[in-house]
Design an enzyme around this catalytic site. Sequence first.
Site, PDB file in Angstrom:
ATOM      1  N   HIS A 172      60.381  77.225 -52.863  1.00  0.00           N
ATOM      2  CA  HIS A 172      58.960  77.141 -52.500  1.00  0.00           C
ATOM      3  C   HIS A 172      58.032  77.709 -53.557  1.00  0.00           C
ATOM      4  O   HIS A 172      56.836  77.842 -53.308  1.00  0.00           O
ATOM      5  CB  HIS A 172      58.689  77.889 -51.198  1.00  0.00           C
ATOM      6  CG  HIS A 172      59.378  77.331 -49.995  1.00  0.00           C
ATOM      7  ND1 HIS A 172      58.772  76.456 -49.123  1.00  0.00           N
ATOM      8  CD2 HIS A 172      60.630  77.519 -49.518  1.00  0.00           C
ATOM      9  CE1 HIS A 172      59.614  76.147 -48.156  1.00  0.00           C
ATOM     10  NE2 HIS A 172      60.749  76.772 -48.372  1.00  0.00           N
ATOM     11  N   ARG A 181      46.408  82.272 -47.401  1.00  0.00           N
ATOM     12  CA  ARG A 181      46.544  83.615 -47.942  1.00  0.00           C
ATOM     13  C   ARG A 181      45.618  83.767 -49.148  1.00  0.00           C
ATOM     14  O   ARG A 181      45.349  82.800 -49.866  1.00  0.00           O
ATOM     15  CB  ARG A 181      48.004  83.875 -48.359  1.00  0.00           C
ATOM     16  CG  ARG A 181      48.940  84.088 -47.194  1.00  0.00           C
ATOM     17  CD  ARG A 181      48.607  85.304 -46.372  1.00  0.00           C
ATOM     18  NE  ARG A 181      48.943  86.527 -47.080  1.00  0.00           N
ATOM     19  CZ  ARG A 181      49.961  87.331 -46.750  1.00  0.00           C
ATOM     20  NH1 ARG A 181      50.734  87.055 -45.716  1.00  0.00           N
ATOM     21  NH2 ARG A 181      50.194  88.442 -47.432  1.00  0.00           N
ATOM     22  N   LYS A 212      46.911  69.636 -42.833  1.00  0.00           N
ATOM     23  CA  LYS A 212      46.351  69.869 -41.493  1.00  0.00           C
ATOM     24  C   LYS A 212      44.859  69.576 -41.481  1.00  0.00           C
ATOM     25  O   LYS A 212      44.331  68.995 -40.522  1.00  0.00           O
ATOM     26  CB  LYS A 212      46.624  71.314 -41.057  1.00  0.00           C
ATOM     27  CG  LYS A 212      48.110  71.626 -40.929  1.00  0.00           C
ATOM     28  CD  LYS A 212      48.375  73.126 -40.866  1.00  0.00           C
ATOM     29  CE  LYS A 212      49.860  73.413 -41.142  1.00  0.00           C
ATOM     30  NZ  LYS A 212      50.109  74.829 -41.423  1.00  0.00           N
TER      31      LYS A 212
HETATM   32  C1  F58 Z   1      54.535  78.613 -49.622  1.00  0.00           C
HETATM   33  N1  F58 Z   1      55.228  79.837 -49.914  1.00  0.00           N
HETATM   34  C2  F58 Z   1      53.975  77.944 -50.861  1.00  0.00           C
HETATM   35  N2  F58 Z   1      55.900  81.963 -49.373  1.00  0.00           N
HETATM   36  O1  F58 Z   1      53.133  78.856 -51.553  1.00  0.00           O
HETATM   37  C3  F58 Z   1      53.174  76.726 -50.414  1.00  0.00           C
HETATM   38  O2  F58 Z   1      52.715  76.022 -51.534  1.00  0.00           O
HETATM   39  C4  F58 Z   1      54.085  75.813 -49.590  1.00  0.00           C
HETATM   40  O3  F58 Z   1      53.342  74.783 -49.030  1.00  0.00           O
HETATM   41  C5  F58 Z   1      54.740  76.592 -48.471  1.00  0.00           C
HETATM   42  O4  F58 Z   1      55.422  77.717 -48.979  1.00  0.00           O
HETATM   43  C6  F58 Z   1      55.726  75.747 -47.696  1.00  0.00           C
HETATM   44  O5  F58 Z   1      56.603  75.101 -48.569  1.00  0.00           O
HETATM   45  C7  F58 Z   1      55.148  80.869 -49.059  1.00  0.00           C
HETATM   46  O6  F58 Z   1      54.485  80.805 -48.034  1.00  0.00           O
HETATM   47  C8  F58 Z   1      55.966  83.099 -48.660  1.00  0.00           C
HETATM   48  O7  F58 Z   1      55.193  83.337 -47.762  1.00  0.00           O
HETATM   49  C9  F58 Z   1      57.091  84.065 -49.032  1.00  0.00           C
HETATM   50  C10 F58 Z   1      57.259  85.138 -47.995  1.00  0.00           C
HETATM   51  C11 F58 Z   1      58.331  86.147 -48.383  1.00  0.00           C
HETATM   52  C12 F58 Z   1      58.109  86.754 -49.745  1.00  0.00           C
HETATM   53  C13 F58 Z   1      57.928  85.702 -50.794  1.00  0.00           C
HETATM   54  C14 F58 Z   1      56.886  84.641 -50.418  1.00  0.00           C
END
Ligand code: F58
Length: 834
Positions: A370, A562, A673
């Site tokens: 991701h 975020r 969304k």
């Molecule tokens: C998100 N990552 C991406 N990580 O930033 C976004 O582009 C994508 O659409 C989404 O994933 C789904 O594929 C993301 O949300 C986190 O929240 C992790 C949580 C734990 C620590 C590292 C980041």
Amino acid sequence: MTKQPRAYGMNPDDIALGLDSASIRHDFVEKLFFELAKFPGVATRNDHYLALAYVVRDRLLHRWVRSARTFFEGEHRAVIYLSAEYLMGPQLGHNLMNLGIEQPVRDAMEELGLDLDELIEHEEEPGLGNGGLGRLAACFMDSLATLDMPAVGHGIRYEFGIFDQEIRDGWQVEKTDMWLRPGFPWEIRRYGIEHVVGFGGRTEHAVDDKGIPRARWIPERVVKGVPFDTPVLGYATGNANFLRLWRAEADQEFNLDAFQAGEYFGAVDAKIRSENITKILYPNDENPAGKQLRLEQQYFLVTCALQDCIRLMLQKTTIDEFPDKYAIQLNDTHPALAVTELMRLFVDVHGIDWDTAWDMTQRSLSYTNHTLMPEALETWALPLFSSLLPRHTEIVLEINRRFLDEVRKRYPGDEGRLSRMSLIDEGGEKSVRMAHLATVGGHAVNGVAALHSRLLRETVLRDFAEMYPERFTNVTNGVTPRRFIALSNPGLTSLITDVIGNGWLTDLERLHEIAPFAEDASFRQRFRQVKTANKERLARWLAATHGIGVDPSMLFDVQCKRIHEYKRQHLNLLHVAWLYDRILRGERDDVVPRTFLIAGKAAPAYRMAKLIIRLATAIGETIARDPLAREFLRVVFVPDFNVKNAQRIYPAADLSEQISTAGKEASGTGNMKLAMNGALTIGTLDGANVEIRDAVGPEDFFLFGMTADEVTETTRRGYDPRGVLARDPELAAILDQIRTGRFSPQQPDLFAPLVRSLEESDPFLVLAEFRTYVDCQRQVARRWNDTDSWTRGSIQNVASMGRFSSDRAIRDYAREIWKVERVAVETPGGSGRS
Ligand code: F58
């Protein structure tokens, strides 16, 4: 075998529960009394909510039990989704919709003098995730259930989820999330199941009676994992899957030795330490925390889930069938320890030889990446890793030894490649590279949007894509239209159903059928009325809960996600500051009345992100105090962005801000969304924006900025933001105003660090793209002035979003990666599909 009563003389299907309002009303009062020891008159709203939730839960158990039986009795391969995070959102409204009993429940409540909407509103959501990744997992669970695919999601039952955000004096303040306090009525604890989880200690190596070398791990401490299941209903089908969340408990309530020695507190300490493992979710979104407790959480999740998979299958078959029984998806690298844990379970516990075990592991696992941001790629310091997981360390090193041998064979003499590809990073303190482990240990790796998957192959996993090209695929993300259209936007839902009939919520490509109606003036008018009503609803809520007044006739310009520098909320704010300045100077052509709605949480330790929130609130306050400017502009920071609040915001948006630096946002899902709810996007060619624009068409997407390759090239050439400022005095003046306190007169240097960072390094090219962004925003304003043209674009956006249903994404995974198929669940009165 424990003794079973003779089927209690009946079958669960015989326990019929009425779906009419009279039965619901009766059962509600009964639950209030027998479950909550309350009766109408003294019951609180929470009691009412809980009683209703129990009534609903009873009515979904049949589906759940029947699905579980179908999958258990059949010969199917099931999906095991491993994710450290799930952002499920509120359950009550969703379950009512999926059971199709909203109306009788509404009637029953009304007859009791209660308002269903108030009870739905009352529910707190389990915030067991940070952002997009956790919400994606929840959308996938929804689609798996709706598509009748046998699946279990395994996760962690954090006692405290993502913090609640409050805004005080313009700053973010974090409040502990107490989601379990009022009671979470949807889960069922499975008392019969528990798994032992070891940590630390040492290993022993010996040869067994057959002369085979065997390893034994003697952990220093153990905890127990116990499961709590929450049902996940499919829509318009009788199927129900579940989410199994694991909680850590002390292995023995009290350590008896310590207790007898009089060390009462020592004994209690051990208990507390065990339970800490699932106490709290780490609130970082992009930067991994690197803390021991986090690694403990990851291992805890992985071993509980895998032991549980093995426990279940061994009731019917033998361990060698594991890969035929399960397709295990790793949601990022947080569960990547599954590679070493499966090897440990196969080799050490089940006595399988290494090569067979390795083949089984690879056939079972696949990995979704991701992020491309180097600082977000997880690594664990080897000393920490080996002290916590000594046996897994031996296994990683053995996997690495064999893997590097293969690399050497393929690329003789290429030392650089060996050190780049190694599972162990040896530059500086040694660490384990989790993305490499997940790539080597599975049969598939995917990115989450076409651009992201390409960049993954070309950058962070380039050597791996070269060596194993067949392993790499793309699965573009999707979101569930049940929650994000039907539940959040009932007005739009009934308008669409009115013109194209039922069925589109499970076949979202059918949204294309509304496209021709863009030419129908009366449809456009109804479509606009829906949007206006949604904006009014949001306005009422903002006024009632936050005392914020907004004007629904203005353009609602929304950026909710975020807070992160790469997402560039500060670029949005620079545009606002620029508009404000023009208004003050009396240059008002191309300015349309706009309300900027910004929402999102900042990681508690991320200072720049918190300062960006402060800048948003400061600009908002300054403009609100200015009688001239406030006619044209409003900036509202909506506190506590979570699934529940998102559902209020998306339907009310006119414009969707998707303005990350190209190449940085893996996919984005808020972009989907918002477009599904009729917002037009202003965005860069980043993540899934690229595909959204392809689907919608360039006319109805406001594009600006560099491509990902141009961004790379600009940075490579040595980008200097000062050059931009020298060429753009207007931008320099705006930065000066921010630096010298235009928006913070009490504390003029408040935003100096933010301005300094932009002037001195600007790693995400905010200044470089300011001018093209502002120009693009002028086109937005011009288009907004042509109401009919805007509405056409808005309809076109909704009509084009079929591809971005998570049903499509899940079908892609099922076909390309998991090789699983739909399994029909027999329902007594037909398939349940309407
Ligand atoms: C998100 N990552 C991406 N990580 O930033 C976004 O582009 C994508 O659409 C989404 O994933 C789904 O594929 C993301 O949300 C986190 O929240 C992790 C949580 C734990 C620590 C590292 C980041």
